[in-house]
Design a protein around this motif. Sequence first.
Motif, PDB file in Angstrom:
ATOM      1  N   ALA A 107      49.365  14.299  80.841  1.00 49.12           N
ATOM      2  CA  ALA A 107      50.593  13.962  80.489  1.00 49.12           C
ATOM      3  C   ALA A 107      51.727  14.702  80.442  1.00 49.12           C
ATOM      4  CB  ALA A 107      50.381  13.664  78.700  1.00 49.12           C
ATOM      5  N   VAL A 108      51.761  16.039  80.295  1.00 47.85           N
ATOM      6  CA  VAL A 108      52.815  16.629  80.513  1.00 47.85           C
ATOM      7  C   VAL A 108      53.466  16.744  82.090  1.00 47.85           C
ATOM      8  CG1 VAL A 108      53.581  19.242  80.621  1.00 47.85           C
ATOM      9  CG2 VAL A 108      52.208  18.263  78.721  1.00 47.85           C
ATOM     10  N   LEU A 109      52.495  16.566  83.112  1.00 49.24           N
ATOM     11  CA  LEU A 109      52.654  16.500  84.453  1.00 49.24           C
ATOM     12  C   LEU A 109      53.290  15.179  84.560  1.00 49.24           C
ATOM     13  CD1 LEU A 109      52.698  17.747  87.405  1.00 49.24           C
ATOM     14  CD2 LEU A 109      50.221  16.882  87.538  1.00 49.24           C
ATOM     15  N   ARG A 110      52.743  14.182  84.175  1.00 48.16           N
ATOM     16  CA  ARG A 110      53.415  12.897  84.395  1.00 48.16           C
ATOM     17  C   ARG A 110      54.941  12.659  83.919  1.00 48.16           C
ATOM     18  NH1 ARG A 110      50.495   8.373  84.740  1.00 48.16           N
ATOM     19  NH2 ARG A 110      48.754   9.323  84.119  1.00 48.16           N
ATOM     20  N   ALA A 111      55.166  13.362  82.987  1.00 46.88           N
ATOM     21  CA  ALA A 111      56.669  13.406  82.476  1.00 46.88           C
ATOM     22  C   ALA A 111      57.628  14.406  83.182  1.00 46.88           C
ATOM     23  CB  ALA A 111      56.662  13.948  80.895  1.00 46.88           C
ATOM     24  N   ALA A 112      57.070  15.367  83.845  1.00 50.95           N
ATOM     25  CA  ALA A 112      57.783  16.390  84.508  1.00 50.95           C
ATOM     26  C   ALA A 112      57.928  15.567  85.760  1.00 50.95           C
ATOM     27  CB  ALA A 112      57.128  17.636  84.514  1.00 50.95           C
ATOM     28  N   LEU A 113      57.070  15.002  86.515  1.00 54.28           N
ATOM     29  CA  LEU A 113      57.385  14.538  87.812  1.00 54.28           C
ATOM     30  C   LEU A 113      58.597  13.338  87.457  1.00 54.28           C
ATOM     31  CD1 LEU A 113      53.564  14.150  89.041  1.00 54.28           C
ATOM     32  CD2 LEU A 113      55.603  15.733  89.901  1.00 54.28           C
ATOM     33  N   GLY A 114      58.407  12.684  86.516  1.00 55.01           N
ATOM     34  CA  GLY A 114      59.312  11.490  86.120  1.00 55.01           C
ATOM     35  C   GLY A 114      60.568  12.272  86.220  1.00 55.01           C
ATOM     36  N   GLU A 115      60.871  13.221  85.247  1.00 56.85           N
ATOM     37  CA  GLU A 115      62.033  13.759  85.180  1.00 56.85           C
ATOM     38  C   GLU A 115      62.481  14.457  86.579  1.00 56.85           C
ATOM     39  OE1 GLU A 115      64.266  17.473  82.676  1.00 56.85           O
ATOM     40  OE2 GLU A 115      62.345  16.617  82.054  1.00 56.85           O
ATOM     41  N   ALA A 116      61.533  15.128  87.358  1.00 57.16           N
ATOM     42  CA  ALA A 116      61.841  15.688  88.695  1.00 57.16           C
ATOM     43  C   ALA A 116      62.545  14.685  89.770  1.00 57.16           C
ATOM     44  CB  ALA A 116      60.759  16.463  89.298  1.00 57.16           C
ATOM     45  N   ALA A 117      61.894  13.394  89.641  1.00 58.21           N
ATOM     46  CA  ALA A 117      62.200  12.344  90.655  1.00 58.21           C
ATOM     47  C   ALA A 117      63.738  12.008  90.358  1.00 58.21           C
ATOM     48  CB  ALA A 117      61.153  11.225  90.371  1.00 58.21           C
ATOM     49  N   ARG A 118      63.938  11.899  88.943  1.00 54.79           N
ATOM     50  CA  ARG A 118      65.275  11.218  88.437  1.00 54.79           C
ATOM     51  C   ARG A 118      66.282  12.555  88.713  1.00 54.79           C
ATOM     52  NH1 ARG A 118      62.023   9.752  84.297  1.00 54.79           N
ATOM     53  NH2 ARG A 118      62.519  11.672  83.089  1.00 54.79           N
ATOM     54  N   LEU A 119      66.000  13.690  88.818  1.00 56.24           N
ATOM     55  CA  LEU A 119      67.176  14.809  89.038  1.00 56.24           C
ATOM     56  C   LEU A 119      67.084  14.835  90.763  1.00 56.24           C
ATOM     57  CD1 LEU A 119      65.622  17.902  87.018  1.00 56.24           C
ATOM     58  CD2 LEU A 119      67.935  16.822  86.722  1.00 56.24           C
ATOM     59  N   ILE A 120      66.051  14.708  91.423  1.00 56.30           N
ATOM     60  CA  ILE A 120      66.019  14.569  92.827  1.00 56.30           C
ATOM     61  C   ILE A 120      67.194  13.432  93.287  1.00 56.30           C
ATOM     62  CG2 ILE A 120      64.913  14.476  95.049  1.00 56.30           C
ATOM     63  CD1 ILE A 120      62.656  16.095  93.800  1.00 56.30           C
ATOM     64  N   GLU A 121      66.825  12.186  92.700  1.00 56.30           N
ATOM     65  CA  GLU A 121      67.641  11.015  93.088  1.00 56.30           C
ATOM     66  C   GLU A 121      69.183  11.308  92.779  1.00 56.30           C
ATOM     67  OE1 GLU A 121      67.864   6.294  91.639  1.00 56.30           O
ATOM     68  OE2 GLU A 121      65.928   7.594  91.442  1.00 56.30           O
ATOM     69  N   ALA A 122      69.445  11.730  91.810  1.00 55.10           N
ATOM     70  CA  ALA A 122      70.832  12.131  91.077  1.00 55.10           C
ATOM     71  C   ALA A 122      71.479  12.995  91.951  1.00 55.10           C
ATOM     72  CB  ALA A 122      70.804  12.721  89.796  1.00 55.10           C
TER      73      ALA A 122
END
Length: 127
Positions: A107-122
């Motif tokens: 669950a922690v990894l899932r959330a971190a990967l989602g946040e990472a994807a958003r940061l990279i996209e931005a």
Amino acid sequence: MDTRRIGDPPRDVCDVVTVPARQGLEAVDIIRRGAGEGVGPVIHDDGCDTLGFLVPPGTAAAWDVPGSTCTGADGRGLHLDPAPEPPVDGSDWLLPPGEADPATDPAVLRAALGEAARLIEAADSCR
């Protein structure tokens, strides 16, 4: 004292979540900055194109994060002590066992990967 119950998998059996290196490195940083939840062992391939996060067994059955894959251990143990060789030829440890938590919470990894994807996209949209 061993607190496992009959039928519990060995402690050293892990599934592996594989992600692109850029997203994985961001996720490692995000998890490390998080409130008390640690990151488990992480391996990288020889070309540093992907990272593999060791997660608890059974994670693969429900893993559905786009852009990543989760490979089940299928009962094959990855022996994490004392200082194992990387489990795949042409790979090496980014965070070796013994210097990391036993496994990353899915669950922690899932959330971190989602946040990472958003940061990279931005970041990529600012070019």
